[in-house]
Design an enzyme around this catalytic site. Structure first.
Site, PDB file in Angstrom:
ATOM      1  N   GLY A 206       0.847  -1.196   0.000  1.00 54.37           N
ATOM      2  CA  GLY A 206       0.000   0.000   0.000  1.00 54.37           C
ATOM      3  C   GLY A 206       0.876   1.236   0.000  1.00 54.37           C
ATOM      4  N   GLY A 207       1.942   1.187  -0.770  1.00 54.92           N
ATOM      5  CA  GLY A 207       2.974   2.230  -0.734  1.00 54.92           C
ATOM      6  C   GLY A 207       2.678   3.447  -1.583  1.00 54.92           C
TER       7      GLY A 207
ATOM      8  N   ASP B 184       0.723  -1.419  -4.782  1.00 52.38           N
ATOM      9  CA  ASP B 184      -0.513  -0.655  -4.523  1.00 52.38           C
ATOM     10  C   ASP B 184      -1.523  -1.085  -5.576  1.00 52.38           C
ATOM     11  OD1 ASP B 184      -2.448   1.689  -3.992  1.00 52.38           O
ATOM     12  OD2 ASP B 184      -0.801   2.187  -2.635  1.00 52.38           O
TER      13      ASP B 184
ATOM     14  N   HIS C 143      -4.594   2.100   9.685  1.00 55.06           N
ATOM     15  CA  HIS C 143      -5.537   3.041  10.310  1.00 55.06           C
ATOM     16  C   HIS C 143      -6.732   3.348   9.395  1.00 55.06           C
ATOM     17  CE1 HIS C 143      -3.885   7.224   8.808  1.00 55.06           C
ATOM     18  NE2 HIS C 143      -3.985   6.351   7.827  1.00 55.06           N
TER      19      HIS C 143
END
Ligand SMILES: C[S@@+](CC[C@H](N)C(=O)[O-])C[C@H]1O[C@@H](n2cnc3c(N)ncnc32)[C@H](O)[C@@H]1O
Length: 181
Positions: free
Chosen positions: A29-30, A54, A94
């Protein structure tokens, strides 16, 4: 301003403790590779062992130069890069409530070599009280926008089935070994 991961984490240790024949860092998820590019600039000789992952529409916009590996990857599916020294997730967990976040973690755990792989998660760690206003603002935003959260340390640890025997909080970086997952 948030400190970059190379400012808060002893990144030389990743090289010092890696085997030369394995992937080095997978940035899960860069996005377009801000963090990956910082690492590449610091350790350019390792570029071919770096993986930026990603969603396809995001990763195709990456300006990370070859030979950094740029890959489409859905983090709810099995991690295809096996046995990397580090799997790094910055600002990913998050965005998700506990159940999907656990699934993301499990997909990475299953690709890790026991006793070798390290999962690095980089998020705010919310104290139980008197949180910094930035943390509180992020927490509320995450809750309202995506049902996510800025977790306390105990909440982070609770994402794993048992409390880690070894964990370390260093600024906003938490380090967990495979055995702790
Ligand atoms: C808050 S951003 C963090 C990006 C980056 N790690 C950073 O700190 O700049 C979350 C990232 O997760 C990616 N993402 C969302 N859903 C995804 C999925 N199912 N599989 C892979 N990446 C996903 C988004 O495209 C976005 O780049």
């Amino acid at each position: 301003n948030q400190a970059g991961w190379l400012d808060t984490f002893p990144h030389e240790r990743i090289l010092e403790t890696s085997h030369e024949d394995t992937p080095l860092v997978v940035d899960v998820g860069g996005n377009i590779g801000h963090d990956m590019e910082r690492f590449r600039q610091a350790h350019s000789e390792t570029a071919s062992r770096l993986y930026l992952q990603d969603r396809p529409e995001v990763v195709k916009l990456s300006k990370c130069p070859d030979p950094v590996n740029k890959m489409d990857y859905d983090f709810f599916t099995p991690q295809p890069i096996k046995g990397s020294r580090v799997y790094y997730m910055h600002g990913v967990l998050h965005d998700w409530s506990d159940e999907p976040a656990r699934k993301i973690l499990a997909m990475q755990r299953d690709a890790m070599t026991p006793g070798y792989g390290t999962l690095l998660t980089h998020d705010y760690i919310a104290p139980r009280a008197f949180a910094h206003p930035h943390t509180t603002a992020y927490d509320l935003t995450m809750m309202l926008m995506v049902a996510g959260a800025e977790r306390t340390e105990m909440q982070c640890l609770g994402m794993w089935s048992k409390p880690p025997a070894r964990s370390r909080t260093e600024d906003s970086v938490d380090l967990f070994h495979y055995d702790d997952l």
